[in-house]
Design a protein around this motif. Structure first.
Motif, PDB file in Angstrom:
ATOM      1  N   THR A  94       0.807  -1.222   0.000  1.00 54.44           N
ATOM      2  CA  THR A  94       0.000   0.000   0.000  1.00 54.44           C
ATOM      3  C   THR A  94       0.841   1.273   0.000  1.00 54.44           C
ATOM      4  O   THR A  94       0.336   2.334  -0.335  1.00 54.44           O
ATOM      5  CB  THR A  94      -0.941   0.034   1.220  1.00 54.44           C
TER       6      THR A  94
ATOM      7  N   ASN B 174      -3.884  -2.407  -5.707  1.00 56.02           N
ATOM      8  CA  ASN B 174      -5.049  -3.226  -5.375  1.00 56.02           C
ATOM      9  C   ASN B 174      -4.927  -4.625  -5.969  1.00 56.02           C
ATOM     10  O   ASN B 174      -5.287  -5.611  -5.325  1.00 56.02           O
ATOM     11  CB  ASN B 174      -6.335  -2.557  -5.855  1.00 56.02           C
TER      12      ASN B 174
ATOM     13  N   LEU C   2     -10.828  -2.281  -0.728  1.00 58.81           N
ATOM     14  CA  LEU C   2     -10.374  -1.970  -2.083  1.00 58.81           C
ATOM     15  C   LEU C   2     -11.125  -0.789  -2.692  1.00 58.81           C
ATOM     16  O   LEU C   2     -10.897  -0.443  -3.844  1.00 58.81           O
ATOM     17  CB  LEU C   2     -10.523  -3.199  -2.981  1.00 58.81           C
TER      18      LEU C   2
END
Length: 182
Positions: free
Chosen positions: A47, A76, A100
């Motif tokens: 991330t 993602n 998400l």
């Protein structure tokens, strides 16, 4: 410059020009090194990774990014491939879609063994691909799924030929309650 080495210099070196120049030069090198070190640390997490860090993850997993994918889409996709196994529940799938940032609602028809994912027209093609991947991986083999996207407005236009040599055109605009199934 966050690494100002002049703060650590003893008093007797404060007025020496050569030492000041050396400390400024070393401070710049330390700043560059520190920024690279922080970037390397952040690239260990999907991330927080930049495009080079995501490329390393994609290479390890064997995922080829599409040419038009932005960084968030690539992150993602990697999260979906690297998620640890968890019991498959409706709550988990809803949390996964929420994490998400895919605005859909999932319901299960247990009698028909059918999972229905419903969303609105704000969903992108990349998000639909992510939904398909998640459902293909997480749903049991004996369960089918439907992805329904509610369109705000649909424009249907077609030519209709009636008889010999006659032509008419029909244009229809349908509002609201139209769904598209993938």
């Amino acid at each position: 410059m966050s690494n100002n080495l002049m703060n650590y210099l003893p008093d007797y070196y404060q007025d020496v020009y050569e030492i000041q120049a050396i400390m400024h030069a070393h401070g710049q090198v330390l700043d560059e090194f520190e920024s690279k070190q922080i970037r390397t640390l952040l690239n260990q997490f999907v991330t927080q990774a930049d495009s080079k860090g995501i490329a390393v993850f994609e290479n390890q997993v064997g995922v080829q990014p599409s040419p038009g994918d932005d960084l968030v889409t690539r992150q993602n996709r990697m999260l979906m491939h690297l998620l640890p196994p968890r019991p498959i529940t409706i709550r988990y799938l809803r949390e996964l879609f929420k994490t998400l940032k895919i605005p859909v609602n999932i319901t299960i028809d247990y009698g028909q063994r059918n999972a229905i994912v419903e969303g609105n027209s704000s969903i992108t093609d990349a998000q639909i691909d992510n939904i398909r991947y998640i459902l293909n991986v997480y749903l049991p083999a004996n369960m089918i799924y439907e992805i329904k996207i509610a369109l705000k407005q649909a424009l249907i236009s077609n030519d209709l030929f009636i008889g010999i040599g006659m032509k008419s055109k029909v244009t229809t605009v349908i509002d609201a309650n139209v769904s598209q199934i993938f």
